[in-house]
Motif scaffolding. Structure first.
Motif, PDB file in Angstrom:
ATOM      1  N   SER A   8       0.820  -1.218   0.000  1.00 28.16           N
ATOM      2  CA  SER A   8       0.000   0.000   0.000  1.00 28.16           C
ATOM      3  C   SER A   8       0.848   1.260   0.000  1.00 28.16           C
ATOM      4  O   SER A   8       0.564   2.214  -0.721  1.00 28.16           O
ATOM      5  CB  SER A   8      -0.938  -0.017   1.211  1.00 28.16           C
ATOM      6  OG  SER A   8      -0.188  -0.102   2.419  1.00 28.16           O
ATOM      7  N   SER A   9       1.908   1.250   0.841  1.00 33.60           N
ATOM      8  CA  SER A   9       2.752   2.455   0.902  1.00 33.60           C
ATOM      9  C   SER A   9       3.528   2.657  -0.392  1.00 33.60           C
ATOM     10  O   SER A   9       3.623   3.777  -0.918  1.00 33.60           O
ATOM     11  CB  SER A   9       3.711   2.349   2.098  1.00 33.60           C
ATOM     12  OG  SER A   9       4.580   1.232   1.931  1.00 33.60           O
ATOM     13  N   ILE A  10       4.086   1.567  -0.919  1.00 35.38           N
ATOM     14  CA  ILE A  10       4.829   1.687  -2.179  1.00 35.38           C
ATOM     15  C   ILE A  10       3.878   2.019  -3.316  1.00 35.38           C
ATOM     16  O   ILE A  10       4.200   2.777  -4.236  1.00 35.38           O
ATOM     17  CB  ILE A  10       5.590   0.384  -2.467  1.00 35.38           C
ATOM     18  CG1 ILE A  10       6.581   0.086  -1.324  1.00 35.38           C
ATOM     19  CG2 ILE A  10       6.349   0.482  -3.793  1.00 35.38           C
ATOM     20  CD1 ILE A  10       7.630   1.165  -1.122  1.00 35.38           C
ATOM     21  N   TYR A  11       2.660   1.455  -3.234  1.00 38.09           N
ATOM     22  CA  TYR A  11       1.664   1.741  -4.269  1.00 38.09           C
ATOM     23  C   TYR A  11       1.355   3.222  -4.351  1.00 38.09           C
ATOM     24  O   TYR A  11       1.338   3.812  -5.441  1.00 38.09           O
ATOM     25  CB  TYR A  11       0.402   0.926  -3.955  1.00 38.09           C
ATOM     26  CG  TYR A  11      -0.780   1.301  -4.796  1.00 38.09           C
ATOM     27  CD1 TYR A  11      -0.898   0.865  -6.106  1.00 38.09           C
ATOM     28  CD2 TYR A  11      -1.790   2.106  -4.264  1.00 38.09           C
ATOM     29  CE1 TYR A  11      -2.000   1.211  -6.860  1.00 38.09           C
ATOM     30  CE2 TYR A  11      -2.887   2.452  -5.015  1.00 38.09           C
ATOM     31  CZ  TYR A  11      -2.999   2.004  -6.320  1.00 38.09           C
ATOM     32  OH  TYR A  11      -4.087   2.353  -7.074  1.00 38.09           O
ATOM     33  N   GLN A  12       1.125   3.842  -3.215  1.00 35.44           N
ATOM     34  CA  GLN A  12       0.829   5.265  -3.221  1.00 35.44           C
ATOM     35  C   GLN A  12       2.016   6.084  -3.706  1.00 35.44           C
ATOM     36  O   GLN A  12       1.874   7.042  -4.451  1.00 35.44           O
ATOM     37  CB  GLN A  12       0.406   5.712  -1.808  1.00 35.44           C
ATOM     38  CG  GLN A  12      -0.914   5.128  -1.347  1.00 35.44           C
ATOM     39  CD  GLN A  12      -2.066   5.589  -2.227  1.00 35.44           C
ATOM     40  OE1 GLN A  12      -2.029   6.669  -2.825  1.00 35.44           O
ATOM     41  NE2 GLN A  12      -3.116   4.751  -2.297  1.00 35.44           N
ATOM     42  N   THR A  13       3.223   5.676  -3.279  1.00 32.17           N
ATOM     43  CA  THR A  13       4.427   6.416  -3.699  1.00 32.17           C
ATOM     44  C   THR A  13       4.624   6.326  -5.204  1.00 32.17           C
ATOM     45  O   THR A  13       4.850   7.340  -5.892  1.00 32.17           O
ATOM     46  CB  THR A  13       5.658   5.869  -2.972  1.00 32.17           C
ATOM     47  OG1 THR A  13       5.466   5.984  -1.560  1.00 32.17           O
ATOM     48  CG2 THR A  13       6.908   6.641  -3.377  1.00 32.17           C
TER      49      THR A  13
END
Length: 370
Positions: free
Chosen positions: A149-154
């Motif tokens: 999720s965090s990498i996806y948003q980044t």
């Protein structure tokens, strides 16, 4: 529902529109954040304050390439599309209340190594998504990992920024292409105009040369005709004198045949007087040697030819004063001058045809009389 969801996808972030949704003059919609990103990418040199533009600018719609002109409020001056926002709220409520489609679970990719494991983490070291088993027992056990999720948003933010930057770059490239095409048209127009001006200048020079050639030819022709007329008049005088002499000779021959001495002596005295008068040709003009020449009208255009060969474009920005041509008409009557990169002194003026003819004729008559 799937068709409706496609209509609610932002062309920049490729996700469903996020509030607030702004409507462009071309009736296409964008997230305000995406519109602001595109605007900043298209206007990198406009002043900003706290991440938002404080002056007007322009950018192109990513859907139809229509140019959007903004006022000093920037994207905050665009109207919100409340209808689309309401539709998004209704769609989200409907999606949350309904059961997820069974085939949605199949969209989750599975690990290639551990076929029963879903890809649920991201390997930061290698930059690839993987599963938990690969992290614990596999090739990524020593790697740094992070939640999807965090990498996806980044990554999504990076991709959105990259798209916005590419849209801005494409707009700038299109502007440069338009400027280059305009420059080509301007060069072609200026080239045609300058070639026309050059041709006009050369036509003026041709006109000057033709006038000068006609003038100099007329001067030679004038002296030629005057000398020919004088020679012909002199020829008539000599012819009349010769005809009179022939008559006197005939009279003398007839007198020689007179047998009567008294009558012979009576006719001899007036005949001898006529013979003496006819023998005197002092009253007839004589043409001196070289009178038929007109070599004093010779020309030498070496300097002018050198000046013509040195003709070049003027290096400074001053234009030639066309009125100088009218002022120089009198000078062109006596010399052939050419304006080139350097000044060429005028050739000495030739004597006029009438003056040279009169001087030659008077000299001939004076020589004959002596």
């Amino acid at each position: 529902m799937e068709d409706l969801e496609k209509q609610l996808i932002c062309p920049i972030c490729l996700e469903m529109f996020t509030k607030p949704v702004v409507i462009l003059p071309c009736q296409h919609n964008l997230c305000r954040k995406c519109a602001n990103d595109v605007f900043q990418a298209s206007n990198p040199y406009l002043p900003t304050r706290s991440g938002s533009l404080t002056s007007g600018g322009r950018f192109r719609c990513p859907s139809c390439r229509h140019e959007v002109v903004l006022d000093r409020h920037g994207v905050y001056g665009l109207q919100r599309n409340l209808l689309v926002e309401n539709i998004i709220d209704m769609f989200k409520q409907e999606s949350s209340s309904s059961k997820p489609a069974p085939d949605r679970k199949e969209e989750t990719p599975m690990c290639d190594v551990h076929e029963d494991e879903k890809i649920n983490i991201y390997c930061v070291t290698h930059g690839v998504p993987t599963c938990s088993m690969c992290k614990v027992f596999g090739v990524h056990k020593d790697c740094e990992v992070a939640p999807l999720s965090s990498i996806y948003q980044t990554k999504k933010t990076e991709l959105s920024d990259g798209i916005a930057m590419m849209v801005g770059n494409n707009d700038r490239m299109q502007g440069i292409i338009s400027q280059l095409e305009e420059a080509c048209r301007a060069i072609e127009d200026n080239g045609r105009r300058q070639k026309t001006l050059v041709c006009e200048k050369f036509d003026q020079l041709y006109t000057i040369l033709e006038e000068k050639k006609r003038e100099m030819s007329q001067r030679v022709t004038a002296e030629q005709e005057e000398k020919v007329d004088y020679i012909r008049s002199l020829t008539r005088k000599y012819g009349d004198h010769l005809e009179e002499s022939c008559k006197i000779v005939e009279m003398g021959i007839q007198t020689m045949e007179e047998p009567e001495m008294a009558l012979f002596l009576q006719n001899t005295k007036p005949l001898l007087k006529k013979i003496a008068e006819a023998s005197n040709t002092a009253h007839l003009d004589k043409v001196e040697h070289g009178y038929e020449n007109v070599d004093h009208y010779n020309v030498n255009f070496k300097k002018e030819g050198k000046a013509l060969r040195s003709i070049e474009f003027i290096q400074d920005e001053e234009d030639e004063d066309e009125e100088d041509e009218d002022a120089g008409t009198e000078a062109r009557e006596t010399s052939l001058t050419v304006s080139a990169s350097g000044a060429v002194p005028a050739t000495p003026a030739q004597p006029s045809a009438s003056q040279s003819t009169m001087s030659s004729s008077s000299a001939t008559r004076s020589a004959a009389s002596t």
